[in-house]
Design an enzyme around this catalytic site. Structure first.
Site, PDB file in Angstrom:
ATOM      1  N   GLY A 156       0.827  -1.120  -0.081  1.00 38.91           N
ATOM      2  CA  GLY A 156       0.154  -0.029   0.012  1.00 38.91           C
ATOM      3  C   GLY A 156       0.853   1.125  -0.026  1.00 38.91           C
ATOM      4  O   GLY A 156       2.097   1.359  -0.440  1.00 38.91           O
ATOM      5  N   ARG A 178      -3.590  -7.924  -1.136  1.00 41.73           N
ATOM      6  CA  ARG A 178      -4.923  -8.966  -1.066  1.00 41.73           C
ATOM      7  C   ARG A 178      -5.136  -9.190  -2.447  1.00 41.73           C
ATOM      8  O   ARG A 178      -5.758 -10.398  -2.841  1.00 41.73           O
ATOM      9  CB  ARG A 178      -6.125  -7.970  -0.494  1.00 41.73           C
ATOM     10  N   ARG A 235       1.724  -4.411  12.481  1.00 41.19           N
ATOM     11  CA  ARG A 235       1.198  -4.429  13.702  1.00 41.19           C
ATOM     12  C   ARG A 235       1.714  -5.899  14.317  1.00 41.19           C
ATOM     13  O   ARG A 235       1.824  -6.755  13.572  1.00 41.19           O
ATOM     14  CB  ARG A 235      -0.403  -4.633  13.835  1.00 41.19           C
ATOM     15  N   GLU A 264       2.046  -4.696  23.387  1.00 44.50           N
ATOM     16  CA  GLU A 264       2.825  -3.566  23.828  1.00 44.50           C
ATOM     17  C   GLU A 264       2.483  -3.074  25.091  1.00 44.50           C
ATOM     18  O   GLU A 264       1.300  -2.810  25.299  1.00 44.50           O
ATOM     19  CB  GLU A 264       2.855  -2.724  22.594  1.00 44.50           C
ATOM     20  N   HIS A 282       7.811   0.736  18.838  1.00 44.85           N
ATOM     21  CA  HIS A 282       7.003   1.242  18.212  1.00 44.85           C
ATOM     22  C   HIS A 282       6.978   2.848  17.867  1.00 44.85           C
ATOM     23  O   HIS A 282       6.247   3.451  18.134  1.00 44.85           O
ATOM     24  CB  HIS A 282       5.423   1.012  18.751  1.00 44.85           C
ATOM     25  N   GLY A 284       7.614   3.851  14.619  1.00 44.32           N
ATOM     26  CA  GLY A 284       7.757   4.101  13.090  1.00 44.32           C
ATOM     27  C   GLY A 284       7.486   5.627  12.531  1.00 44.32           C
ATOM     28  O   GLY A 284       7.962   6.032  11.695  1.00 44.32           O
TER      29      GLY A 284
END
Ligand code: NAP
Length: 319
Positions: A156, A178, A235, A264, A282, A284
């Site tokens: 994506g 997908r 995730r 987390e 985490h 990002g």
């Protein structure tokens, strides 16, 4: 906000101070975490027109249904797997998020984790600091990243930003998603396992939630193989963490770079003990510039809604 009565907004999680600054300036802010009196919250619930959340907040059906005046849920983050979308849509509640503004940072971190795991940068840093370099001589040789094969699970917005950067490293890029998309100039494989079998580095950047739960399992890791490096910036739920720890301990894969975890901020001791794993808390999208852009967009969605306009970035299900 232009309305004379500022709308009541419920903050359901620990929000960024940058988002809170907008909310405090323009809304009547109710902070669920700061409010010590549950009765006070229950009293105010009928007035709440918006929920402000972060990418990892849980906005359950119970919460949504306890707010009769709720019109919009504005998530500061691109992932909204914590929001019960079915419950929101059943009530016609708008859900917005903050896509695109964080693509660069998450893609930068993915490349950083790939390089860190391949070239063992945290171990190299420790080697110098501890005096081992002087005592033992050169470090063991590491893995070359340039020119290697990269598989991207989830092509994506962020996946494509990762691919652009990897191209500058001369990497061969393939992906799964997908469905195949004609406009993407990358080789497409039908699933994560077949992609892993043809990859030296496997980077995971899908949404979380039920559709991707444990997509990266023991079979995918076995296909990645003993020279393979897994990077997860998606995730924690997308990777079977127990299977990953087992694969790392047994040498089924060579190493990993992880920004996200199943529970987390709790990271299993067995994972923390592995030297071939690079861990990040985490982070990002965690740069000042990007968090400001995310806070501004999260608020812009609320402002537009309360001005009677279409919010700039509704989640696809609310477009
Ligand atoms: P996006 O543009 O919606 O792209 C998601 C990609 O995942 C699409 O290519 C989609 O396939 C693919 N996908 C969805 N379900 C899949 C499945 N079951 N199997 C295989 N592929 C699947 O989202 P984005 O903006 O790139 O963000 C992706 C995710 O990154 C977010 O949802 C969030 O969880 C995570 N994230 C993490 C951080 C961090 O701090 N580490 C920060 C921001 C975002 P199609 O192309 O076929 O639709």
């Amino acid at each position: 906000m232009s309305a004379t009565t500022p709308p009541a907004v419920l903050a359901v999680a620990k929000l960024s101070p940058l988002y809170l600054a907008h909310l405090n300036a323009h809304c009547t802010l109710l902070d669920r975490l700061q409010e010590s009196d549950p009765a006070a919250l229950a009293r105010l619930a009928p007035q709440v027109r918006a929920v402000a959340a972060s990418g990892d907040s849980r906005v359950s059906a119970d919460l949504i249904n306890s707010l009769p005046a709720l019109e919009i849920i504005s998530v500061m983050g691109v992932g909204y797997d914590g929001v019960d979308l079915a419950a929101a849509r059943a009530r016609g509640i708008m859900v917005t998020h903050t896509p695109d503004v964080l693509n660069d940072d998450v893609a930068d971190l993915a490349l950083g984790l790939m390089l860190s795991a391949a070239r063992q940068l945290p171990a190299a840093d420790r080697y110098v600091r501890s005096g081992e370099w002087a005592a033992k001589g050169p470090m063991p040789l590491a893995r070359k990243m340039s020119g290697a094969r990269l598989g991207i699970v989830g092509m994506g917005r962020i996946g494509q930003a990762i691919a652009q950067r990897a191209a500058a490293f001369g990497m061969t890029i393939a992906c799964t998603a997908r469905s195949a998309k004609a406009e993407r100039p990358y080789r497409y494989l039908p699933d994560a396992k077949s992609l892993a079998a043809e990859s030296d580095f496997l980077v995971v950047i899908t949404p979380g939630g039920a559709g991707t739960r444990k997509l990266i399992d023991a079979d995918v890791l076995a296909a990645l193989g003993p020279n393979g490096i897994l990077v997860n910036v998606a995730r924690g739920s997308v990777v079977d963490e127990a299977a990953l720890i087992d694969a790392l301990e047994r040498g089924v894969i060579a190493g990993a770079g992880l920004d996200v975890f199943e529970d987390e901020p709790n990271v299993p001791e067995r994972l923390r003990a592995l030297p071939q794993v690079v861990l990040a808390p985490h982070i990002g999208s965690a740069t000042s510039a990007t968090r400001q852009a995310m806070a501004d967009l999260a608020y812009a969605n609320l402002r537009a809604h309360f001005a009677g306009e279409k919010p700039p970035t509704p989640v696809p299900e609310c477009r």
